[in-house]
Design a protein around this motif. Structure first.
Motif, mmCIF file in Angstrom:
data_model
loop_
_atom_site.group_PDB
_atom_site.id
_atom_site.type_symbol
_atom_site.label_atom_id
_atom_site.label_comp_id
_atom_site.label_asym_id
_atom_site.label_seq_id
_atom_site.Cartn_x
_atom_site.Cartn_y
_atom_site.Cartn_z
ATOM 1 N N SER A 31 0.867 -1.170 0.000
ATOM 2 C CA SER A 31 0.000 0.000 0.000
ATOM 3 C C SER A 31 0.908 1.225 0.000
ATOM 4 O O SER A 31 2.070 1.150 0.391
ATOM 5 C CB SER A 31 -0.933 -0.004 1.210
ATOM 6 O OG SER A 31 -0.190 0.013 2.403
ATOM 7 N N TYR A 32 0.384 2.337 -0.447
ATOM 8 C CA TYR A 32 1.176 3.545 -0.612
ATOM 9 C C TYR A 32 0.605 4.674 0.230
ATOM 10 O O TYR A 32 -0.610 4.809 0.355
ATOM 11 C CB TYR A 32 1.202 3.957 -2.090
ATOM 12 C CG TYR A 32 1.922 2.949 -2.949
ATOM 13 C CD1 TYR A 32 3.224 3.188 -3.364
ATOM 14 C CD2 TYR A 32 1.314 1.759 -3.331
ATOM 15 C CE1 TYR A 32 3.900 2.264 -4.148
ATOM 16 C CE2 TYR A 32 1.978 0.829 -4.106
ATOM 17 C CZ TYR A 32 3.272 1.096 -4.518
ATOM 18 O OH TYR A 32 3.928 0.173 -5.283
ATOM 19 N N ARG A 33 1.523 5.493 0.776
ATOM 20 C CA ARG A 33 1.147 6.654 1.576
ATOM 21 C C ARG A 33 2.028 7.815 1.145
ATOM 22 O O ARG A 33 3.174 7.618 0.761
ATOM 23 C CB ARG A 33 1.352 6.385 3.054
ATOM 24 C CG ARG A 33 0.537 5.205 3.576
ATOM 25 C CD ARG A 33 0.685 5.000 5.057
ATOM 26 N NE ARG A 33 -0.307 5.687 5.851
ATOM 27 C CZ ARG A 33 -1.606 5.477 5.845
ATOM 28 N NH1 ARG A 33 -2.108 4.599 5.034
ATOM 29 N NH2 ARG A 33 -2.420 6.126 6.634
ATOM 30 N N ILE A 34 1.493 9.021 1.261
ATOM 31 C CA ILE A 34 2.269 10.225 0.988
ATOM 32 C C ILE A 34 2.934 10.629 2.298
ATOM 33 O O ILE A 34 2.264 11.052 3.240
ATOM 34 C CB ILE A 34 1.364 11.366 0.460
ATOM 35 C CG1 ILE A 34 0.664 10.928 -0.835
ATOM 36 C CG2 ILE A 34 2.152 12.640 0.277
ATOM 37 C CD1 ILE A 34 1.589 10.564 -1.973
ATOM 38 N N ALA A 35 4.253 10.470 2.378
ATOM 39 C CA ALA A 35 4.983 10.738 3.623
ATOM 40 C C ALA A 35 5.155 12.232 3.876
ATOM 41 O O ALA A 35 5.071 12.681 5.020
ATOM 42 C CB ALA A 35 6.348 10.067 3.585
ATOM 43 N N MET A 36 5.398 13.003 2.815
ATOM 44 C CA MET A 36 5.607 14.452 2.946
ATOM 45 C C MET A 36 4.859 15.153 1.829
ATOM 46 O O MET A 36 4.754 14.633 0.725
ATOM 47 C CB MET A 36 7.098 14.791 2.818
ATOM 48 C CG MET A 36 7.956 14.254 3.931
ATOM 49 S SD MET A 36 9.735 14.536 3.645
ATOM 50 C CE MET A 36 9.786 16.249 3.240
ATOM 51 N N LEU A 37 4.388 16.350 2.129
ATOM 52 C CA LEU A 37 3.739 17.161 1.105
ATOM 53 C C LEU A 37 4.788 17.990 0.381
ATOM 54 O O LEU A 37 5.824 18.332 0.955
ATOM 55 C CB LEU A 37 2.696 18.069 1.749
ATOM 56 C CG LEU A 37 1.550 17.337 2.459
ATOM 57 C CD1 LEU A 37 0.634 18.345 3.130
ATOM 58 C CD2 LEU A 37 0.784 16.471 1.489
ATOM 59 N N PRO A 38 4.545 18.339 -0.887
ATOM 60 C CA PRO A 38 5.516 19.151 -1.624
ATOM 61 C C PRO A 38 5.618 20.558 -1.029
ATOM 62 O O PRO A 38 4.644 21.091 -0.489
ATOM 63 C CB PRO A 38 4.949 19.191 -3.044
ATOM 64 C CG PRO A 38 3.507 18.871 -2.904
ATOM 65 C CD PRO A 38 3.371 18.004 -1.687
ATOM 66 N N SER A 39 6.805 21.160 -1.145
ATOM 67 C CA SER A 39 6.999 22.518 -0.629
ATOM 68 C C SER A 39 6.337 23.555 -1.534
ATOM 69 O O SER A 39 6.022 24.654 -1.100
ATOM 70 C CB SER A 39 8.487 22.828 -0.466
ATOM 71 O OG SER A 39 9.144 22.688 -1.704
ATOM 72 N N ALA A 40 6.143 23.216 -2.806
ATOM 73 C CA ALA A 40 5.428 24.083 -3.750
ATOM 74 C C ALA A 40 4.482 23.195 -4.543
ATOM 75 O O ALA A 40 4.798 22.046 -4.840
ATOM 76 C CB ALA A 40 6.404 24.781 -4.676
ATOM 77 N N GLY A 41 3.316 23.694 -4.864
ATOM 78 C CA GLY A 41 2.334 22.912 -5.594
ATOM 79 C C GLY A 41 1.434 22.137 -4.650
ATOM 80 O O GLY A 41 1.520 22.267 -3.430
ATOM 81 N N SER A 42 0.581 21.312 -5.224
ATOM 82 C CA SER A 42 -0.393 20.540 -4.451
ATOM 83 C C SER A 42 -0.504 19.134 -5.008
ATOM 84 O O SER A 42 -0.286 18.894 -6.193
ATOM 85 C CB SER A 42 -1.773 21.203 -4.532
ATOM 86 O OG SER A 42 -1.729 22.507 -4.013
ATOM 87 N N LEU A 56 -4.008 16.655 1.849
ATOM 88 C CA LEU A 56 -3.686 17.814 2.680
ATOM 89 C C LEU A 56 -2.788 17.520 3.868
ATOM 90 O O LEU A 56 -2.265 18.455 4.485
ATOM 91 C CB LEU A 56 -4.995 18.453 3.180
ATOM 92 C CG LEU A 56 -5.958 18.912 2.078
ATOM 93 C CD1 LEU A 56 -7.275 19.368 2.691
ATOM 94 C CD2 LEU A 56 -5.328 20.018 1.249
ATOM 95 N N THR A 57 -2.621 16.246 4.210
ATOM 96 C CA THR A 57 -1.818 15.922 5.387
ATOM 97 C C THR A 57 -0.812 14.818 5.067
ATOM 98 O O THR A 57 -1.092 13.918 4.269
ATOM 99 C CB THR A 57 -2.709 15.457 6.553
ATOM 100 O OG1 THR A 57 -3.472 14.323 6.123
ATOM 101 C CG2 THR A 57 -3.652 16.551 7.003
ATOM 102 N N PRO A 58 0.364 14.896 5.694
ATOM 103 C CA PRO A 58 1.325 13.804 5.534
ATOM 104 C C PRO A 58 0.734 12.502 6.062
ATOM 105 O O PRO A 58 -0.180 12.506 6.878
ATOM 106 C CB PRO A 58 2.515 14.242 6.402
ATOM 107 C CG PRO A 58 2.347 15.713 6.569
ATOM 108 C CD PRO A 58 0.871 15.975 6.522
ATOM 109 N N ASP A 59 1.256 11.392 5.592
ATOM 110 C CA ASP A 59 0.833 10.046 5.949
ATOM 111 C C ASP A 59 -0.553 9.702 5.398
ATOM 112 O O ASP A 59 -1.221 8.809 5.893
ATOM 113 C CB ASP A 59 0.896 9.813 7.464
ATOM 114 C CG ASP A 59 0.969 8.337 7.820
ATOM 115 O OD1 ASP A 59 1.653 7.588 7.090
ATOM 116 O OD2 ASP A 59 0.321 7.926 8.786
#
Length: 72
Positions: A31-42, A56-59
């Protein structure tokens, strides 16, 4: 599991479809998770051929069965 790094280049102000990739030596389903959000962009979930819900949130889990997200 091992996640494979990527470098993606695209024209400004256009959505980029990103397919996350990895492998597991045991062949386990991952399974995949977004660990960190980008510093620019969405980031957005990929749904219905394009942008879905914003990430909108890490993890946050990646909901697409083919491990795709949209960066804008």
């Amino acid at each position: 599991p091992v996640a494979f790094p990527q470098s993606i280049v695209n024209a400004a102000n256009q959505d980029i479809l990103i397919t996350l990739s990895s492998s597991d030596s045991n062949g386990d389903k991952l399974s995949y998770r977004i660990a960190m959000l980008p510093s620019a962009g969405s980031l957005f979930q990929f749904e219905g051929g394009g942008r879905g819900a914003p990430i909108l949130t890490p993890d946050s889990p990646v909901n697409d069965s083919q491990q795709r997200v949209v960066f804008t």
